[in-house]
Design an enzyme around this catalytic site. Structure first.
Site, PDB file in Angstrom:
ATOM      1  N   ASP A  99       6.485   6.245   0.640  1.00 32.30           N
ATOM      2  CA  ASP A  99       5.175   6.513   1.237  1.00 32.30           C
ATOM      3  C   ASP A  99       4.785   7.976   1.051  1.00 32.30           C
ATOM      4  O   ASP A  99       3.617   8.298   0.812  1.00 32.30           O
ATOM      5  CB  ASP A  99       5.190   6.240   2.742  1.00 32.30           C
ATOM      6  CG  ASP A  99       5.643   4.855   3.108  1.00 32.30           C
ATOM      7  OD1 ASP A  99       4.798   4.019   3.434  1.00 32.30           O
ATOM      8  OD2 ASP A  99       6.869   4.617   3.098  1.00 32.30           O
ATOM      9  N   PHE A 158      10.696  -6.056   2.489  1.00 30.67           N
ATOM     10  CA  PHE A 158      10.844  -5.349   3.766  1.00 30.67           C
ATOM     11  C   PHE A 158       9.563  -5.280   4.592  1.00 30.67           C
ATOM     12  O   PHE A 158       9.585  -5.562   5.795  1.00 30.67           O
ATOM     13  CB  PHE A 158      11.374  -3.924   3.520  1.00 30.67           C
ATOM     14  CG  PHE A 158      11.476  -3.102   4.775  1.00 30.67           C
ATOM     15  CD1 PHE A 158      12.508  -3.288   5.664  1.00 30.67           C
ATOM     16  CD2 PHE A 158      10.500  -2.156   5.072  1.00 30.67           C
ATOM     17  CE1 PHE A 158      12.597  -2.546   6.837  1.00 30.67           C
ATOM     18  CE2 PHE A 158      10.575  -1.398   6.238  1.00 30.67           C
ATOM     19  CZ  PHE A 158      11.625  -1.597   7.122  1.00 30.67           C
ATOM     20  N   ASN A 159       8.430  -4.884   4.015  1.00 26.75           N
ATOM     21  CA  ASN A 159       7.213  -4.693   4.816  1.00 26.75           C
ATOM     22  C   ASN A 159       6.758  -5.996   5.464  1.00 26.75           C
ATOM     23  O   ASN A 159       6.366  -6.010   6.637  1.00 26.75           O
ATOM     24  CB  ASN A 159       6.081  -4.133   3.954  1.00 26.75           C
ATOM     25  CG  ASN A 159       6.270  -2.667   3.627  1.00 26.75           C
ATOM     26  OD1 ASN A 159       7.067  -1.974   4.255  1.00 26.75           O
ATOM     27  ND2 ASN A 159       5.535  -2.189   2.634  1.00 26.75           N
ATOM     28  N   ASP A 197       5.761   2.145  -2.835  1.00 28.98           N
ATOM     29  CA  ASP A 197       4.420   2.382  -2.302  1.00 28.98           C
ATOM     30  C   ASP A 197       3.507   3.112  -3.279  1.00 28.98           C
ATOM     31  O   ASP A 197       2.283   2.968  -3.215  1.00 28.98           O
ATOM     32  CB  ASP A 197       4.524   3.179  -1.002  1.00 28.98           C
ATOM     33  CG  ASP A 197       5.330   2.446   0.058  1.00 28.98           C
ATOM     34  OD1 ASP A 197       5.433   1.203  -0.027  1.00 28.98           O
ATOM     35  OD2 ASP A 197       5.872   3.101   0.954  1.00 28.98           O
TER      36      ASP A 197
END
Length: 304
Positions: free
Chosen positions: A13, A163-164, A232
């Site tokens: 991120d 994961f998200n 990301d």
């Protein structure tokens, strides 16, 4: 390109946010933080650190959800370190997060925008789902959702789940059933766009921004043969180079319970969807172009 970034920094991120804050292609209207890679207190602090590092105090940072809608929260500090952004010594932050919570901040930013905005979400989708639950009328002000998450070919936290989505599958289900235009940039793309050792070595030579990003990525525990997937960052790359990512429209369903919890399933045989699709799904990427673009973006940061 005006953007709202909803994130859980987190090393990958951090790289995505660094590029978005410094690339003249983008106008970052708002950054919101969510619990994911680490706790929401830490992800909010990390976003503030990066906004200050790049002298972008004009960009508000708002604190979001501390836990998923229903599921117990489990972070990924085993990948991103206890702080979420180890590997570089940031100075203490000198300003605070926005007084609004993330949902209120996103809602007001959309409401006040002169045109519909793109929302890029690179953490769990809890803030976005809560926005849609609280303010369904705001959908018309959202141009598209560009989501890092999901997979059609297997997971990274279970055999099927990315994961998200796994972190808050109930939120992901709400988002995918929202009717909004969705671009899914999942593991089918990000595990092919590996940042190789040559790219990492070049970053270290590109001024203080390169040194900072090199430090973070070097610490990053997510590693495969051939390099590290900066998951990301692929969302930002897609926005400026959609031609470098192969996509196809699919009906995507999210599993919220059982051994397939967090799975994103595409109805490729049209058994359930009656020909309707809800997502443009990334399937492949030009990894060489991605690495070259990343180097160029950090060169631009260093030149400022």
């Amino acid at each position: 390109m005006p953007l709202i970034l909803d994130m859980d920094p987190g090393i990958d991120d951090a790289v995505a946010l660094a590029i978005a804050l410094t690339d003249p292609e983008f106008e970052v209207k708002l950054v919101t933080a969510v619990a994911g890679n680490v706790s929401v207190d830490k992800t909010t602090l990390n976003a503030l650190k990066l906004v200050e590092f790049f002298n972008r105090l004009d960009v508000p940072v708002a604190r979001g959800a501390a836990k998923p809608l229903q599921k117990e929260f489990v972070d990924a500090s085993y990948i991103h370190g206890a702080s979420g952004m180890p590997g570089y010594e940031f100075p203490a932050v000198t300003h605070q997060a926005d007084s609004r919570d993330a949902v209120s901040a996103i809602y007001q930013t959309l409401l006040n925008a002169s045109e519909p905005l793109t929302i890029v979400a690179t953490g769990a989708y809890t803030n976005i789902a809560q926005l849609l639950l609280d303010h369904p009328e705001i959908k018309s002000k959202i141009k598209q959702l560009v989501l890092m998450g999901g997979s059609l070919s297997g997971g990274n936290v279970s055999s099927v789940a990315e994961f998200n989505v796994f972190t808050d599958p109930d939120a992901a289900k709400i988002v995918y059933e929202s009717g909004l235009p969705i671009v899914m940039i999942g593991l089918d793309v990000t595990l092919k766009a590996l940042v190789n050792s040559e790219t990492l070595e070049q970053l270290a030579k590109l001024g203080e921004p390169g040194k900072m990003l090199h430090g973070l990525i070097t610490y990053y525990k997510d590693e495969y043969a051939g390099g590290k997937p900066l998951h990301d960052v692929n969302t930002i790359f897609y926005l400026v180079h959609p031609e470098a990512i192969k996509t196809k429209k699919y009906p995507v369903y999210v599993c919220t319970q059982g051994p397939a919890q967090g799975a994103t399933i595409a109805d490729t045989q049209n058994r359930w969807s009656n020909g309707k699709t809800n997502a443009l799904v990334g399937l492949d990427i030009d990894a060489t172009a991605f690495n070259q673009w990343l180097i160029e973006k950090v060169k631009q940061m260093a030149a400022k």
